[in-house]
Design a protein around this motif. Structure first.
Motif, PDB file in Angstrom:
ATOM      1  N   ARG A 288      89.083  39.205  21.116  1.00 41.27           N
ATOM      2  CA  ARG A 288      90.220  38.543  21.516  1.00 41.27           C
ATOM      3  C   ARG A 288      90.485  38.760  23.057  1.00 41.27           C
ATOM      4  NH1 ARG A 288      95.877  40.802  19.521  1.00 41.27           N
ATOM      5  NH2 ARG A 288      97.293  39.377  20.651  1.00 41.27           N
ATOM      6  N   TYR A 289      90.421  40.090  23.484  1.00 40.56           N
ATOM      7  CA  TYR A 289      90.786  40.209  24.866  1.00 40.56           C
ATOM      8  C   TYR A 289      90.098  39.687  25.838  1.00 40.56           C
ATOM      9  CZ  TYR A 289      86.464  42.894  25.276  1.00 40.56           C
ATOM     10  OH  TYR A 289      85.028  43.095  25.223  1.00 40.56           O
ATOM     11  N   LYS A 290      88.970  39.054  25.656  1.00 45.92           N
ATOM     12  CA  LYS A 290      88.168  38.149  26.531  1.00 45.92           C
ATOM     13  C   LYS A 290      88.642  36.764  26.717  1.00 45.92           C
ATOM     14  CE  LYS A 290      83.547  39.993  26.030  1.00 45.92           C
ATOM     15  NZ  LYS A 290      81.979  39.726  25.987  1.00 45.92           N
ATOM     16  N   TYR A 291      89.331  36.269  25.655  1.00 42.48           N
ATOM     17  CA  TYR A 291      89.787  34.850  25.600  1.00 42.48           C
ATOM     18  C   TYR A 291      91.083  35.083  26.323  1.00 42.48           C
ATOM     19  CZ  TYR A 291      92.904  31.347  23.930  1.00 42.48           C
ATOM     20  OH  TYR A 291      93.706  30.327  23.835  1.00 42.48           O
ATOM     21  N   LEU A 292      91.920  36.207  26.195  1.00 44.96           N
ATOM     22  CA  LEU A 292      93.251  36.171  26.840  1.00 44.96           C
ATOM     23  C   LEU A 292      93.100  36.493  28.119  1.00 44.96           C
ATOM     24  CD1 LEU A 292      95.182  38.148  23.986  1.00 44.96           C
ATOM     25  CD2 LEU A 292      95.242  35.677  24.620  1.00 44.96           C
ATOM     26  N   LEU A 293      92.336  37.325  28.583  1.00 43.31           N
ATOM     27  CA  LEU A 293      91.899  37.481  30.079  1.00 43.31           C
ATOM     28  C   LEU A 293      91.551  36.178  30.721  1.00 43.31           C
ATOM     29  CD1 LEU A 293      90.478  41.072  30.038  1.00 43.31           C
ATOM     30  CD2 LEU A 293      92.535  40.478  31.100  1.00 43.31           C
ATOM     31  N   GLU A 294      90.496  35.617  30.260  1.00 53.28           N
ATOM     32  CA  GLU A 294      89.874  34.385  30.834  1.00 53.28           C
ATOM     33  C   GLU A 294      90.855  33.232  30.771  1.00 53.28           C
ATOM     34  OE1 GLU A 294      86.487  33.484  28.268  1.00 53.28           O
ATOM     35  OE2 GLU A 294      85.357  35.411  28.994  1.00 53.28           O
ATOM     36  N   ILE A 298      96.906  37.087  29.824  1.00 54.17           N
ATOM     37  CA  ILE A 298      97.134  38.569  30.284  1.00 54.17           C
ATOM     38  C   ILE A 298      96.649  38.870  31.499  1.00 54.17           C
ATOM     39  CG2 ILE A 298      97.959  39.401  27.717  1.00 54.17           C
ATOM     40  CD1 ILE A 298      95.205  40.641  27.758  1.00 54.17           C
ATOM     41  N   ASP A 299      97.097  39.840  32.209  1.00 53.00           N
ATOM     42  CA  ASP A 299      96.313  40.358  33.324  1.00 53.00           C
ATOM     43  C   ASP A 299      95.678  41.623  33.254  1.00 53.00           C
ATOM     44  OD1 ASP A 299      97.555  38.149  35.413  1.00 53.00           O
ATOM     45  OD2 ASP A 299      99.262  39.058  34.355  1.00 53.00           O
ATOM     46  N   GLY A 300      95.960  42.533  31.973  1.00 54.32           N
ATOM     47  CA  GLY A 300      95.181  43.281  31.691  1.00 54.32           C
ATOM     48  C   GLY A 300      95.215  43.684  30.148  1.00 54.32           C
ATOM     49  N   VAL A 301      94.115  44.526  29.705  1.00 49.56           N
ATOM     50  CA  VAL A 301      94.192  44.624  28.266  1.00 49.56           C
ATOM     51  C   VAL A 301      94.507  46.239  27.786  1.00 49.56           C
ATOM     52  CG1 VAL A 301      91.826  45.088  28.383  1.00 49.56           C
ATOM     53  CG2 VAL A 301      92.802  44.389  26.307  1.00 49.56           C
ATOM     54  N   VAL A 302      95.451  46.232  26.836  1.00 47.93           N
ATOM     55  CA  VAL A 302      95.875  47.463  26.393  1.00 47.93           C
ATOM     56  C   VAL A 302      95.112  47.856  24.942  1.00 47.93           C
ATOM     57  CG1 VAL A 302      97.731  49.159  25.902  1.00 47.93           C
ATOM     58  CG2 VAL A 302      98.121  47.198  27.459  1.00 47.93           C
ATOM     59  N   PHE A 303      94.173  49.094  25.033  1.00 45.20           N
ATOM     60  CA  PHE A 303      93.598  49.366  23.620  1.00 45.20           C
ATOM     61  C   PHE A 303      94.229  50.607  23.319  1.00 45.20           C
ATOM     62  CE2 PHE A 303      89.931  46.915  25.848  1.00 45.20           C
ATOM     63  CZ  PHE A 303      89.895  46.026  24.866  1.00 45.20           C
ATOM     64  N   GLY A 304      94.558  50.658  22.120  1.00 46.58           N
ATOM     65  CA  GLY A 304      95.035  52.150  21.426  1.00 46.58           C
ATOM     66  C   GLY A 304      93.978  52.448  20.658  1.00 46.58           C
ATOM     67  N   ARG A 305      94.051  52.294  19.120  1.00 42.90           N
ATOM     68  CA  ARG A 305      93.190  52.767  18.229  1.00 42.90           C
ATOM     69  C   ARG A 305      91.888  52.609  18.473  1.00 42.90           C
ATOM     70  NH1 ARG A 305      96.491  50.002  13.750  1.00 42.90           N
ATOM     71  NH2 ARG A 305      96.344  48.437  15.608  1.00 42.90           N
ATOM     72  N   GLN A 306      91.654  51.485  19.375  1.00 41.26           N
ATOM     73  CA  GLN A 306      90.036  51.480  19.597  1.00 41.26           C
ATOM     74  C   GLN A 306      89.535  52.348  20.331  1.00 41.26           C
ATOM     75  OE1 GLN A 306      88.001  48.957  18.733  1.00 41.26           O
ATOM     76  NE2 GLN A 306      86.533  50.077  20.014  1.00 41.26           N
ATOM     77  N   LEU A 307      90.208  53.194  21.179  1.00 44.01           N
ATOM     78  CA  LEU A 307      89.731  54.052  22.248  1.00 44.01           C
ATOM     79  C   LEU A 307      89.864  55.636  21.238  1.00 44.01           C
ATOM     80  CD1 LEU A 307      91.659  53.406  25.622  1.00 44.01           C
ATOM     81  CD2 LEU A 307      89.482  52.721  24.629  1.00 44.01           C
ATOM     82  N   ILE A 308      90.661  55.521  20.282  1.00 45.76           N
ATOM     83  CA  ILE A 308      90.251  56.539  19.113  1.00 45.76           C
ATOM     84  C   ILE A 308      89.230  56.566  18.459  1.00 45.76           C
ATOM     85  CG2 ILE A 308      91.400  57.916  17.379  1.00 45.76           C
ATOM     86  CD1 ILE A 308      93.253  57.359  19.820  1.00 45.76           C
TER      87      ILE A 308
END
Length: 621
Positions: A288-294, A298-308
């Motif tokens: 999803r982050y790719k679509y929103l950035l492209e 959004i200008d930056g993506v925030v990952f939480g649990r994905q980095l866990i």
């Protein structure tokens, strides 16, 4: 990557996730916490937004929450920041006061703009006085100054998620008649002004894009926040979701919730301002982050649990690698651990706050019997240790009971983890499927150790007249359910998930549960969602057991010592738990040395238990 006066090496941020790794009560940064964040920096994240720091004792959410109210706290923060700066990683210090969402078990005097109860804690707060409001603003300012002194690259102020600042500008939660009630954004402006006039480093605001409740914050409210952000030259607006009191599933972005509403709201917010927008909320799902950035949503993506679950995820996606494990947003290891007072963890990454033992030069040959979670993880960790691994699986697929887990309603995201895990296993291990292993299988084979990961089988209680039935395993494997009136014997995790699926298909369901509640073993938010959506649609008999089943499936139960009929049923599904399948181990261990049990074959538990058991076994062999 430049974000209006804030520059980082890439546009990937880590969300402020509570870890329960600080010291109890005084909230000091520990060596364990520093190592935890260092691992994230090593994985390539550009900016770490530190877990929430409570600016006041009255604003704490859990016993091990970070504080920043003394020189000692500042020294430990500086140590953490210095360590992460070596990796080129920026640090943003996230400041918050929970207000009515504070934990009443650790905060004796819970305060808020107005005395309106928080449903999550069931606590009625006391209304803040004007002098107390000024004190809290001063606490925010002093914490910001300490953060700057410690070397922080920016300050993030919690302006959303049902916490104190939002409680002031919420028409639903602020019933004051003084100036803070007449101008509901007065507290937010005074707070922002105080910090802006005290520090020179950039400021972020974290907001809720929506609370997803009636009378929640509106786009007009968000517009007012954006006006304040412009006035005080805020560098980044960080959009999250839900609130900690009234819409907890959205606050934690539970896997069963839809993604589309978040994307639509993000587009509206982006059109309101030129201030850079970053956002969190299952950004890894379907990339999803790719679509929103492209699309510049959004200008930056925030990952939480994905980095866990996979701290190397930033480096992997920046290098266009798909050798990652995606988070399924199950909340079973991360949220559940912290809620229970334990350090943050993950069902698919037992190394969250520990490091696996180093590789060995001993080239052992290991056989693993069973390709469920315990078998796969044992294989991967033993391979990581340097051993030659062969995994034998009786079915033509891997995954064991995990395959059934994602077939339950609202849990399809669990398939993401399993798919990635299987891909990794097939790349790193020798896997032989469609192979049934018996006690003679290893007679002509040369292995240094054998790991038995044969899982568990359904437990069927001895009930007079119980002849025709299916198990929960049968149900999630696709076995047809006949008729409309269904009895589920056992209201644990599997029983509840079977019930959800049956009700969704229009069935009339009755649960008979031996204990005093249904849903034992469920993650808390999933359990809450089930209660809200399904309890009014089913019949539940707790503290009850099925005593006898007579002709035409008339069922008699023992309810608190009294025998009674609960009617006739078209189908009976038994979900009364599972029992370890370790017969192969019992036979092999008598004639072969170095045979080990792991996972449900050793002791029935959750996926979390199987994965951690696999790591411990790999360290042992």
């Amino acid at each position: 990557m430049l974000f209006k006066e804030f520059e980082a090496k890439n546009n990937i941020f880590m969300a402020p996730i509570k870890t329960a790794l600080a010291t109890p009560k005084n909230g000091l940064i520990t060596e364990q916490l520093i190592n935890y964040y260092e691992r994230k920096a090593l994985g390539g994240v550009g900016t770490v937004i530190l877990e929430p720091i409570s600016v006041s004792l009255s604003g704490k959410e859990h016993p091990k929450q970070l504080m920043l109210n003394s020189e000692k706290h500042e020294i430990k923060l500086k140590e953490l920041i210095t360590k992460l700066h070596k990796y080129g990683t920026k640090i943003v210090v996230h400041l918050n006061h929970a207000g009515r969402a504070a934990n009443p078990k650790i905060v004796e005097d819970v305060v808020a703009p107005s005395p309106i109860k928080c449903p999550t804690t069931n606590q009625l707060p006391r209304e803040l006085s004007k002098s107390e409001i000024r004190d809290i603003i001063n606490d925010f300012k002093n914490a910001a100054l300490r953060a700057q002194s410690a070397g922080a690259d920016a300050i993030e102020i919690q302006f959303g998620h049902g916490y104190l600042v939002q409680q002031f500008y919420s028409n639903r939660l602020n019933k004051r008649t003084d100036e803070y009630g007449e101008n509901k954004f007065l507290f937010a402006e005074q707070l922002l002004s105080s910090i802006k006039n005290s520090v020179t480093i950039p400021i972020f605001l974290r907001i809720s894009g929506s609370e997803f409740i009636d009378d929640g914050i509106s786009l007009k409210d968000i517009s007012s926040i954006i006006d304040l952000a412009k006035k005080y030259d805020v560098s980044i607006i960080h959009v999250g979701w839900g609130n900690a009191c009234d819409s907890v599933p959205w606050y934690y972005n539970h896997m069963s919730l839809p993604i589309e509403p978040m994307d639509e709201i993000l587009k509206l917010i982006k059109n309101m301002t030129n201030i850079p927008i970053i956002s969190a909320g299952r950004m890894q799902k379907n990339e999803r982050y790719k679509y929103l950035l492209e699309k510049h949503v959004i200008d930056g993506v925030v990952f939480g649990r994905q980095l866990i679950i996979d701290p190397d995820f930033p480096n992997k996606i920046l290098n266009h690698s798909n050798d990652y494990i995606r988070c399924g947003s199950c909340l079973q290891g991360c949220l559940s651990s912290v809620k229970s007072g334990k350090p943050i963890n993950c069902i698919a990454n037992p190394e969250v706050h520990k490091t696996f033992i180093p590789k060995t030069n001993d080239k052992k040959k290991i056989a693993i019997v069973g390709g469920g979670p315990a078998g796969i993880f044992a294989g991967l960790y033993l391979k990581k240790k340097g051993y030659d691994i062969t995994l034998f699986e009786k079915n033509n697929y891997l995954g064991g009971q995990w395959v059934m887990a994602y077939n339950a309603p609202g849990k399809l995201s669990m398939k993401d983890i399993l798919d990635d895990l299987i891909r990794k296993a097939e790349k790193e291990l020798k896997i032989i499927k469609n192979t049934t292993v018996d006690d003679k299988f290893f007679d002509d084979k040369d292995f240094d150790a054998i790991v038995i990961a044969t899982g568990a089988n359904p437990f069927v209680p001895s009930i007079k007249g119980l002849k025709k039935y299916i198990t929960g395993f049968d149900f999630f494997s696709g076995k047809k359910v006949n008729g409309n009136k269904i009895l589920v014997i056992g209201g644990g995790l599997i029983g509840v998930e079977v019930t959800e699926a049956l009700v969704n298909n229009g069935k009339n369901v009755t649960i008979v549960e031996l204990f005093d509640e249904i849903g034992r073993g469920m993650e808390l938010i999933s359990k809450k969602l089930f209660s809200l959506k399904y309890l009014s649609k089913i019949k539940v008999y707790t503290n009850s057991s099925v005593e006898e089943i007579k002709e035409n499936n008339e069922v008699f139960i023992n309810r608190n010592g009294k025998i009674e009929s609960i009617g006739n049923f078209d189908e009976i599904i038994v979900t009364a738990g599972t029992k370890s399948e370790n017969s192969l181990y019992n036979t092999l261990s008598k004639k072969i040395k170095n045979v080990y049990l792991v996972g449900d074959a050793l002791k029935v538990g959750q996926i979390f238990d199987a994965v951690n058991g696999a790591l411990e076994l790999a360290e042992k062999i």
